[in-house]
Design an enzyme around this catalytic site. Structure first.
Site: not given
Ligand SMILES: *[C@@H]1O[C@H](CO)[C@@H](O)[C@H](O)[C@H]1NC(C)=O
Ligand SMILES: *[C@@H]1O[C@H](CO)[C@@H](O)[C@H](O)[C@H]1NC(C)=O
Ligand SMILES: *[C@@H]1O[C@H](CO)[C@@H](O)[C@H](O)[C@H]1NC(C)=O
Ligand SMILES: *[C@@H]1O[C@H](CO)[C@@H](O)[C@H](O)[C@H]1NC(C)=O
Ligand SMILES: *[C@@H]1O[C@H](CO)[C@@H](O)[C@H](O)[C@H]1NC(C)=O
Ligand SMILES: *[C@@H]1O[C@H](CO)[C@@H](O)[C@H](O)[C@H]1NC(C)=O
Ligand SMILES: *[C@@H]1O[C@H](CO)[C@@H](O)[C@H](O)[C@H]1NC(C)=O
Ligand SMILES: *[C@@H]1O[C@H](CO)[C@@H](O)[C@H](O)[C@H]1NC(C)=O
Length: 611
Positions: A87, A141
């Site tokens: 991510c 993120h």
């Protein structure tokens, strides 16, 4: 390079005039003022979403009618690859338009402005060009990866919105067969009984829709030209835990779920390529299975259960995307908003016995990528709603009802349908019970691009489409350069495909690049996601039309540089005959020359592969 080509400017003009015409029509008799001279951007990113979508796969039956409907009005990229299948690194990469070796983000524990450089991000660039930029859900993120602020105020006009229920991600909220709550991987729930009676993606969708409504109201009150928006909406599912409203599971009876066709470990797989999916093992239901570390296998029955819940979670997200897009249209933005829909990386669903991302395999690096450009990629059927919400649950309920009742009852039920969901009546009525789940009319996207593209290309593409300053191609050492990109605009490709010109002589990238770090040659506890100081090996991977070639080499985690003289392992998959990457032939004598050739290309890197 073919940036800002004349033809594309023409497209913008077409999109622009369509927008003006529509907006004037909408505002006729209210203010009579023209507005919105710039295209808005809706940027949808879905966590851990591989192309498990109806519009990408006509073999498995996925129920994603709303995303399919978007695809039918978009250009669909079938070979879009992330720069690292994790991510934070992937998002830092596509949101800065730079690759992991430049952002220096390979883990979940660093902020690119501190480590890589003070790089201008995609939303920041739009903001600095007069856009109202807002972040809803998981876009950057969160946490340390974006300095605990989602990079506000640099990237956004207002602080990012996070759904309050995301804090239950690691909590015991999943009902188990024993009647107790667990921290399970497989977690279909009754939303009413969940903490705060909601789920993160439901909250994010509600918030984004409210934001669109507010923007629309503000624009109607203004007499001067109004501010365009860059709205990023990040969905958390189908990332684990697979927590979703349990009704969605009914669409995927276990008897219909098939195991992957390639459940075996790739032949001659080097151990360093293996990721032991520790986050999956950490959940209570999986822990109880005592799956052997690091290679498994996952018990057969659980393989099917995980696939079932991944698909159900995806349909749940599809349903929310449907609400979001129908609202975008309802508030009058469908004709002046560019929509990008993308997964941040893929997820292995038992292929090669893998159950996660964390690798250089196709199932981890290839993602869905759709681009809707009004007036360019959409179906030219004037007067029709483009994005009516397709309520798959209602269709399912009706199908069940249909089995028991007459057509007449069904019609009555539908004419009584309440609220804003009535728009799907027509879709329902036009189909029989047998075909109503067949959304194949939505699956055949008009525009399909099979060329290999990279998520670093999104930044220059969106600026190109929206007519704001394109970031130049980064120089060799871009640490000090705030605005540049290591991708290229996809506009010339889109232009070529949407005018139905042949791609025969079209010059495009020779290869696309991705990478994955490891702490050791043998799989260990932290192999999936090593923190920077533990990274000692980097797997550099390259995909061409015919091959995936990967080299795992020694890596200096201070200079963030690989040592090409220190090769730990090689992988070569011949994609024409081995699309699923089941057979590593890198060390076969007969491919020695080919391997050498690909090794040279890999060493020359992405710059050399540019058209
Ligand atoms: C799926 O689509 C491909 C490409 O259009 C086609 O060749 C194939 O026959 C289709 N498969 C099924 C099961 O419909
Ligand atoms: C990160 O946030 C802290 C505290 O708000 C701030 O002092 C620091 O300057 C930020 N880091 C960067 C690189 O902007
Ligand atoms: C980083 O860049 C932003 C603008 O993009 C600027 O406002 C800020 O002062 C810069 N920070 C440093 C430490 O140079
Ligand atoms: C929308 O506007 C209302 C009224 O001004 C405000 O209370 C609300 O917070 C706004 N919502 C969003 C998501 O901006
Ligand atoms: C897993 O191991 C525990 C402890 O050794 C044991 O009690 C349990 O029955 C095992 N579960 C399975 C599914 O084998
Ligand atoms: C309707 O009934 C048929 C035959 O009993 C069954 O196969 C089908 O799954 C049912 N459909 C739904 C949506 O329940
Ligand atoms: C349809 O009939 C079946 C069996 O008679 C029953 O279990 C089911 O609940 C009914 N479904 C609906 C939606 O009424
Ligand atoms: C594109 O060209 C092909 C071959 O000339 C033709 O069959 C097809 O209908 C065209 N498609 C569009 C969208 O114009």
């Amino acid at each position: 390079m073919l940036m800002n080509t004349l033809v594309f400017q023409l497209f913008r003009l077409v999109a622009f005039s369509t927008c003006i015409a529509l907006v004037s029509a909408l505002l006729d008799g209210t203010t009579g003022t023209r507005r919105a001279s710039k295209l808005n951007v809706l940027f949808i990113v879905v966590d851990d979403l591989r192309p498990a979508l109806g519009c990408y796969d006509n073999v498995t039956q996925y129920f994603t009618p709303n995303i399919d409907q978007l695809a039918a009005n978009s250009i669909k990229f079938t070979n879009a690859h992330v720069q690292q299948a994790l991510c934070a690194p992937s998002r830092a990469s596509f949101l800065t338009g730079r690759r992991p070796d430049t952002t220096r983000i390979y883990d979940l524990n660093s902020y690119w402005r501190s480590l890589g450089g003070n790089f201008t991000t995609l939303p920041q660039h739009f903001k600095e060009n007069g856009y109202y930029a807002a972040s809803v859900g998981k876009v950057f993120h969160p946490g340390i990866s974006s300095n605990y602020t989602d990079d506000y105020p640099y990237s956004w006009s207002v602080p990012a919105f996070h759904p309050s229920t995301q804090k239950y991600k690691m909590k015991k909220v999943c009902p188990g067969p024993d009647g107790n709550l667990h921290m399970n991987l497989i977690c279909p729930v009754d939303v009413k009984t969940q903490p705060e009676a909601s789920l993160p993606d439901i909250q994010s969708t509600e918030y984004a829709i409210e934001l669109l409504r507010n923007i629309s109201q503000q624009q109607q009150q203004q007499t001067k030209g109004s501010q365009p928006f860059f709205l990023a909406v990040g969905y958390h599912k189908p990332h684990i835990p697979l927590k979703y409203p349990k009704e969605f599971r009914d669409l995927y009876p276990l008897s219909s779920i098939k195991a992957p066709t390639n459940p075996d470990y790739p032949k001659k797989l080097p151990h360093v390529a293996w990721d032991p999916w520790t986050d999956v093992r950490r959940r209570d239901d999986i822990k109880a299975l005592n799956v052997s570390f690091p290679y498994g296998p996952m018990p057969k029955h659980y393989q099917l259960l995980i696939r079932q819940s991944y698909y159900a979670s995806t349909t749940y997200v599809d349903n929310l995307v449907g609400y979001l897009l129908s609202s975008l249209e309802k508030y009058g933005f469908a004709e002046n908003t560019v929509i990008t829909f993308v997964g941040d990386h893929g997820w292995a669903l038992g292929e090669h016995q893998e159950w996660a991302k964390y690798s250089n395999f196709d199932v981890a690096t290839r993602v869905p990528l759709l681009m809707y450009i009004p007036g360019v990629t959409d179906k030219k059927d004037q007067g029709h709603q483009k994005f009516p919400h397709i309520n798959i649950l209602k269709q399912l309920r009706s199908a069940k009802l249909d089995n028991n009742t007459t057509q007449e009852t069904r019609r009555n039920r539908y004419s009584n349908a309440e609220g804003s969901e009535t728009e799907d009546i027509n879709i329902f009525k036009s189909k029989t019970t047998v075909t109503m789940f067949d959304h194949s009319d939505l699956k055949s996207g008009r525009l399909v691009c099979n060329n290999h593209v990279e998520l670093v290309d999104i930044f220059p593409t969106l600026t190109d489409i929206c007519g704001i300053t394109m970031p130049p191609l980064c120089p060799k050492n871009p640490t000090e350069v705030r605005l540049c990109t290591e991708g290229i605009s996809l506009s010339p490709l889109i232009e070529q495909i949407s005018t139905n010109d042949t791609l025969a002589d079209f010059k495009w990238k020779k290869a696309v690049f991705t990478q994955y770090p490891r702490p050791s040659d043998e799989p260990q506890e932290n192999s999936d996601s090593p923190i920077l100081k533990d990274i000692t090996i980097m797997g550099y991977s390259m995909v061409t039309d015919k091959y995936r070639y990967t080299e795992w080499i020694g890596f200096n985690n201070v200079q963030c540089q690989g040592n090409w003289d220190d090769v730990h392992a090689r992988e070569l998959y011949k994609l024409r005959s081995d699309k699923m990457e089941n057979n590593n032939v890198a060390n076969d004598a007969q491919y020695k020359e080919l391997t050498q050739k690909l090794a040279n290309l890999l060493r020359k890197g992405w710059r050399h592969a540019l058209p």
